[in-house]
Design an enzyme around this catalytic site. Structure first.
Site, PDB file in Angstrom:
ATOM      1  N   GLY A   1      20.833 -44.285 -12.416  1.00  0.00           N
ATOM      2  CA  GLY A   1      22.147 -43.778 -12.036  1.00  0.00           C
ATOM      3  C   GLY A   1      22.139 -42.764 -10.911  1.00  0.00           C
ATOM      4  O   GLY A   1      23.131 -42.084 -10.676  1.00  0.00           O
TER       5      GLY A   1
ATOM      6  N   SER B   1      18.878 -47.862 -10.664  1.00  0.00           N
ATOM      7  CA  SER B   1      19.576 -47.954  -9.372  1.00  0.00           C
ATOM      8  C   SER B   1      19.349 -49.273  -8.642  1.00  0.00           C
ATOM      9  O   SER B   1      19.333 -49.314  -7.406  1.00  0.00           O
ATOM     10  CB  SER B   1      19.203 -46.769  -8.479  1.00  0.00           C
ATOM     11  OG  SER B   1      19.660 -45.547  -9.055  1.00  0.00           O
TER      12      SER B   1
ATOM     13  N   GLU C   1      11.814 -48.247 -16.583  1.00  0.00           N
ATOM     14  CA  GLU C   1      12.951 -47.549 -15.993  1.00  0.00           C
ATOM     15  C   GLU C   1      12.597 -46.072 -15.819  1.00  0.00           C
ATOM     16  O   GLU C   1      12.743 -45.286 -16.762  1.00  0.00           O
ATOM     17  CB  GLU C   1      14.175 -47.655 -16.912  1.00  0.00           C
ATOM     18  CG  GLU C   1      14.638 -49.074 -17.175  1.00  0.00           C
ATOM     19  CD  GLU C   1      16.102 -49.102 -17.613  1.00  0.00           C
ATOM     20  OE1 GLU C   1      16.884 -49.779 -16.929  1.00  0.00           O
ATOM     21  OE2 GLU C   1      16.468 -48.440 -18.588  1.00  0.00           O
TER      22      GLU C   1
ATOM     23  N   HIS D   1      15.743 -47.342 -24.919  1.00  0.00           N
ATOM     24  CA  HIS D   1      16.279 -46.870 -23.630  1.00  0.00           C
ATOM     25  C   HIS D   1      16.129 -45.349 -23.544  1.00  0.00           C
ATOM     26  O   HIS D   1      16.271 -44.645 -24.549  1.00  0.00           O
ATOM     27  CB  HIS D   1      17.744 -47.273 -23.493  1.00  0.00           C
ATOM     28  CG  HIS D   1      18.254 -47.108 -22.093  1.00  0.00           C
ATOM     29  ND1 HIS D   1      18.585 -45.879 -21.566  1.00  0.00           N
ATOM     30  CD2 HIS D   1      18.436 -48.003 -21.103  1.00  0.00           C
ATOM     31  CE1 HIS D   1      18.977 -46.033 -20.309  1.00  0.00           C
ATOM     32  NE2 HIS D   1      18.889 -47.318 -20.000  1.00  0.00           N
TER      33      HIS D   1
ATOM     34  N   LYS E   1      26.030 -50.027 -21.067  1.00  0.00           N
ATOM     35  CA  LYS E   1      26.069 -48.679 -21.645  1.00  0.00           C
ATOM     36  C   LYS E   1      27.417 -48.473 -22.349  1.00  0.00           C
ATOM     37  O   LYS E   1      27.934 -49.419 -22.924  1.00  0.00           O
ATOM     38  CB  LYS E   1      25.767 -47.629 -20.577  1.00  0.00           C
ATOM     39  CG  LYS E   1      24.453 -47.957 -19.848  1.00  0.00           C
ATOM     40  CD  LYS E   1      23.951 -46.864 -18.943  1.00  0.00           C
ATOM     41  CE  LYS E   1      22.638 -47.307 -18.300  1.00  0.00           C
ATOM     42  NZ  LYS E   1      22.035 -46.260 -17.455  1.00  0.00           N
TER      43      LYS E   1
ATOM     44  N   ASN F   1      23.067 -53.885 -18.557  1.00  0.00           N
ATOM     45  CA  ASN F   1      23.281 -52.930 -19.643  1.00  0.00           C
ATOM     46  C   ASN F   1      24.566 -52.172 -19.321  1.00  0.00           C
ATOM     47  O   ASN F   1      24.577 -51.340 -18.415  1.00  0.00           O
ATOM     48  CB  ASN F   1      22.085 -51.977 -19.725  1.00  0.00           C
ATOM     49  CG  ASN F   1      22.300 -50.843 -20.711  1.00  0.00           C
ATOM     50  OD1 ASN F   1      23.275 -50.843 -21.469  1.00  0.00           O
ATOM     51  ND2 ASN F   1      21.409 -49.863 -20.683  1.00  0.00           N
TER      52      ASN F   1
ATOM     53  N   GLU G   1      18.063 -43.193 -22.566  1.00  0.00           N
ATOM     54  CA  GLU G   1      19.258 -42.469 -23.017  1.00  0.00           C
ATOM     55  C   GLU G   1      19.291 -42.355 -24.542  1.00  0.00           C
ATOM     56  O   GLU G   1      19.975 -41.479 -25.081  1.00  0.00           O
ATOM     57  CB  GLU G   1      20.517 -43.148 -22.454  1.00  0.00           C
ATOM     58  CG  GLU G   1      20.626 -42.892 -20.948  1.00  0.00           C
ATOM     59  CD  GLU G   1      21.412 -43.923 -20.168  1.00  0.00           C
ATOM     60  OE1 GLU G   1      22.144 -44.728 -20.770  1.00  0.00           O
ATOM     61  OE2 GLU G   1      21.269 -43.937 -18.925  1.00  0.00           O
TER      62      GLU G   1
END
Ligand code: 13P
Length: 249
Positions: free
Chosen positions: A169, A209, A163, A93, A12, A10, A95
Site C-alpha cells: 500500500g 504495490s 509480501e 497476511h 481486504k 485481496n 495485517e
C-alpha cells in the site's frame, strides 16, 4: 510441468454488494486469459454473493480460524468457507500477524485447518522495513516459512506469498533483483522442508504495490509465479491489465 501463473486479488476490508459487478468483469476477463489462474478474496460477507454472481469462479477468504467450530465469537472456520463454495483462503497476511498478533504457530494451524477442509492456501510472509534495512530480510522470511509451513501438505494446494510489509500500500517495491533473490531463497527453503519435488510444484507469489505498470516486470522475475494484489484488485480497470500481463509472459 511448468507452474501456471496465479493472480489473486485481496480486497481486504473493502467492498459492498455494489462491487459485485467489478468481480463479474474481472472473472469475465479471467475467462479470456485461460493460461492464468485468477482468484478473488473479498470480505467474508461477499464470498457467497460473489460465487453466485460468478459461478465457477475461484473465490476465497482472507483468514480462517484454526478450529473447525466452537466458541470463537466473530471468527469463521475453514469448513464454513468450503461449505459456501470458497476454494481458497489467505493465511498469515502481515495485517493479521501485526494487527491481530498472529504467530507463526497460529498461521501453521490455520493453514493446516484450511487444507483439511479441502481449501487451497496462500500463506503470506514478509519482512518489516527495519529488517530489510538491517540486511536481515532473507533470514526473517525463511524463519517465517520454517515456523508456519504445515508439516504435510499437497504442494499443488499451497502457495507462498512474499509480501514485504514496507511495500504494501505504499507504492514502494523492491528491485526485481531483490524479488528474484528472495523468491529463490524461499524455493530453496521449501525444498529443504518439503522436498525438491514439492518445492518445484509450489507457486510463490509477490505482493506489495503491484499495479498495471510494474506487473510485467515483477511477474517476469525469476521464481515469481504470480501476484497477490491489494488496492489494484478492487476494480476491473486496474486488475485486468495485471491478469493480461501475467498471460503475456
Ligand atoms: P497492495 O497491492 O495494496 O500494496 O496490497 C498488497 C497486499 O497486501 C495484498 O495482500
Amino acid at each position: 510441468m511448468a507452474r501456471r501463473k496465479y493472480v489473486v486479488g485481496n480486497w481486504k476490508m473493502n467492498g459492498l454488494t455494489a462491487a459485485l459487478g467489478e468481480a463479474q468483469a474481472i472473472f469475465a476477463a479471467a475467462g479470456e486469459n485461460k493460461g492464468v489462474d485468477v482468484a478473488l478474496c473479498p470480505p467474508f460477507t461477499l464470498i457467497g454473493p460473489m460465487i453466485s454472481a460468478a459461478p465457477g469462479a475461484a473465490v476465497g477468504g482472507q483468514d480462517c480460524h484454526a478450529a473447525a467450530s466452537g466458541a470463537f465469537t466473530g471468527s469463521v472456520a475453514a469448513p464454513m468457507l468450503a461449505d459456501i463454495g470458497a476454494s481458497l483462503v489467505i493465511v498469515g497476511h502481515s495485517e493479521r500477524r501485526e494487527g491481530f498478533g498472529e504467530s507463526d504457530a497460529d498461521v501453521k494451524a490455520k493453514a493446516g485447518a484450511a487444507l483439511a477442509a479441502g481449501l487451497s492456501v496462500i500463506l503470506c510472509v514478509g519482512e518489516p522495513r527495519e529488517v530489510r534495512e538491517s540486511g536481515g530480510a532473507a533470514d526473517y522470511v525463511l524463519a517465517q516459512i520454517a515456523g508456519s509451513l504445515p508439516g504435510d501438505f499437497d504442494p499443488a494446494r499451497l502457495a507462498i506469498a512474499y509480501e514485504p510489509i514496507w511495500a504494501i500500500g505504499t507504492g514502494l517495491v523492491p528491485t526485481v533483483g531483490d524479488v528474484a533473490a528472495m523468491h529463490g531463497a524461499i524455493r530453496a527453503k521449501l525444498g529443504e522442508q518439503a522436498g525438491g519435488s514439492a518445492a518445484g510444484t509450489m507457486r510463490i507469489l509477490y505482493g506489495g504495490s503491484v499495479n498495471a505498470e510494474n506487473a510485467a516486470e515483477l511477474l517476469g522475475a525469476g521464481d515469481v509465479d504470480g501476484a497477490l494484489v491489494g488496492g489494484a484488485s478492487l476494480t476491473a480497470g486496474k486488475f485486468v491489465p495485471i491478469i493480461e500481463a501475467a498471460a503475456a509472459l
